[in-house]
Design a protein around this motif. Structure first.
Motif, short mmCIF file in Angstrom:
data_model
loop_
_atom_site.label_atom_id
_atom_site.label_comp_id
_atom_site.label_asym_id
_atom_site.label_seq_id
_atom_site.Cartn_x
_atom_site.Cartn_y
_atom_site.Cartn_z
N LEU A 63 5.19 4.47 -2.47
CA LEU A 63 4.07 5.46 -2.72
C LEU A 63 3.27 5.48 -3.96
O LEU A 63 4.08 4.94 -5.00
N CYS A 64 2.12 5.80 -3.90
CA CYS A 64 1.26 5.70 -5.30
C CYS A 64 1.68 6.94 -6.06
O CYS A 64 2.45 7.86 -5.61
N GLN A 65 1.29 6.94 -7.58
CA GLN A 65 1.96 7.88 -8.37
C GLN A 65 1.34 9.19 -7.80
O GLN A 65 2.18 10.25 -7.93
N THR A 66 0.12 9.52 -7.21
CA THR A 66 -0.31 10.82 -7.03
C THR A 66 0.53 11.19 -5.82
O THR A 66 1.03 12.39 -5.95
N CYS A 67 0.78 10.47 -4.99
CA CYS A 67 1.65 11.09 -3.63
C CYS A 67 2.95 11.43 -4.11
O CYS A 67 3.52 12.19 -3.57
N ASN A 68 3.38 10.53 -4.99
CA ASN A 68 4.84 10.61 -5.39
C ASN A 68 4.86 11.83 -6.21
O ASN A 68 5.67 12.71 -5.95
N LYS A 80 0.86 -1.27 -0.15
CA LYS A 80 0.01 0.08 0.26
C LYS A 80 0.87 1.10 0.01
O LYS A 80 1.79 1.36 0.72
N CYS A 81 0.43 2.13 -0.51
CA CYS A 81 1.01 3.53 -0.40
C CYS A 81 1.15 3.99 0.82
O CYS A 81 0.31 3.91 1.65
N SER A 82 2.41 4.44 1.60
CA SER A 82 2.64 4.61 2.65
C SER A 82 2.16 5.87 3.02
O SER A 82 1.73 6.09 4.36
N LEU A 83 1.63 6.73 2.27
CA LEU A 83 1.10 7.92 2.55
C LEU A 83 -0.42 7.93 2.57
O LEU A 83 -1.20 8.26 3.69
N CYS A 84 -0.94 7.47 1.47
CA CYS A 84 -2.66 7.51 1.53
C CYS A 84 -3.36 6.01 1.64
O CYS A 84 -4.48 6.02 1.50
N GLN A 85 -2.32 5.19 1.90
CA GLN A 85 -2.78 3.68 2.00
C GLN A 85 -3.54 3.09 0.80
O GLN A 85 -4.10 1.98 0.83
#
Ligand SMILES: [Zn+2]
Length: 274
Positions: A251-256, A211-216
């Motif tokens: 990280l997901c693309q959006t958070c990255n 999972k994205c570690s910022l937005c899960q």
């Protein structure tokens, strides 16, 4: 035992992990210890990309080796030796980890008539002997890999650790030969971006539970199509970050995309066990 498994005895592991995290949280209070470590490893500690023995293993090993050294000069260890020989800390630790250990009592047999004649010098000689036989090193390796096993899941601590490593890279820049430019460095003080090895991705993927570690956001389905872009350098390379397994998060693309080149963003949200 397969390489993908590690045997953990948890011998005083939390005590050691606590000391290592204290050093990371407040490096200025341990500046002498950190400088000694930097000096032991010189610039090599920063340059190679993704060594399996991560920089956190290295720092933990240095701290634990120091603690072991202190135990040998500690009057309490000495009096324990006087009180029966088998109570020497390192003997207990070696035995716990099933590492070769003849024991302090056997070591001094023949040198003294009884254990109450043992002196600090005997303990010092024993320390030397274990060092020469490689036993201390084996123990330090075991203990530091246990500490790594625990601390690797703490992303905030990893961010702090990599922050001070990045400052170290800045400090050591003068010592790094120019020939490294183009090889390990993309420009002075900045490491080159390299392909992230599969074992690093695997470790980070499992730690962050896919999972994205910022937005899960769940990334398990799209990982295979976008291999490297989901793996973020916690301390960006542009800010002196290292190519080290401890400096990578999912990280997901959006958070990255939201994270600017120099920003550090880690989250203390973890998926609960249940
Ligand atoms: Zn995200």
């Amino acid at each position: 035992m397969s390489r993908k498994f590690v045997e953990l005895e948890f011998y005083e592991t939390y005590y050691h992990a606590n000391i290592v995290s204290n050093v990371i949280e407040d490096p200025y209070s341990y500046i002498r210890l950190i400088h000694e470590w930097y000096e032991d490893c010189e610039e090599d500690v920063f340059l190679p990309a993704f060594p399996k023995q991560s920089r956190l293993h290295g720092l933990a090993a240095h701290i634990i080796a120091n603690l072991i050294h202190e135990k040998f000069s500690d009057p309490e260890s000495y009096s324990l030796a006087n009180n029966g020989g088998d109570n020497v800390w390192i003997d207990r630790a070696l035995k716990h980890h099933n590492l070769p250990c003849d024991g302090f009592a056997d070591f001094v047999e023949g040198q003294v008539d009884s254990l109450d004649q043992v002196t600090e010098d005997h303990l010092f000689d024993y320390h030397q002997e274990l060092g020469l036989a490689g036993h201390t090193e084996m123990l330090v390796e075991r203990l530091s890999s246990e500490v790594f096993h625990i601390l690797f899941s703490n992303r905030k601590l990893l961010a702090l650790f990599n922050e001070f490593m990045a400052r170290g890279l800045g400090q050591f820049f003068d010592k790094i030969p120019e020939s490294e430019l183009g090889r390990n460095l993309s420009r002075p003080g900045r490491l080159k971006r390299v392909r992230i090895p599969a074992w690093v991705k695997r470790a980070v993927f499992f730690r962050d539970r896919g999972k994205c570690s910022l937005c899960q956001k769940d990334l398990s389905g799209i990982l295979s199509t976008q291999p490297d872009s989901q793996y973020d350098h916690i301390i960006p390379l542009a800010a002196g970050g290292l190519n080290d397994v401890t400096n990578i998060q999912l990280l997901c693309q959006t958070c990255n995309g939201k994270k600017s080149k120099r920003r550090v963003a880690v989250s203390n949200v973890y998926e609960a066990w249940y």
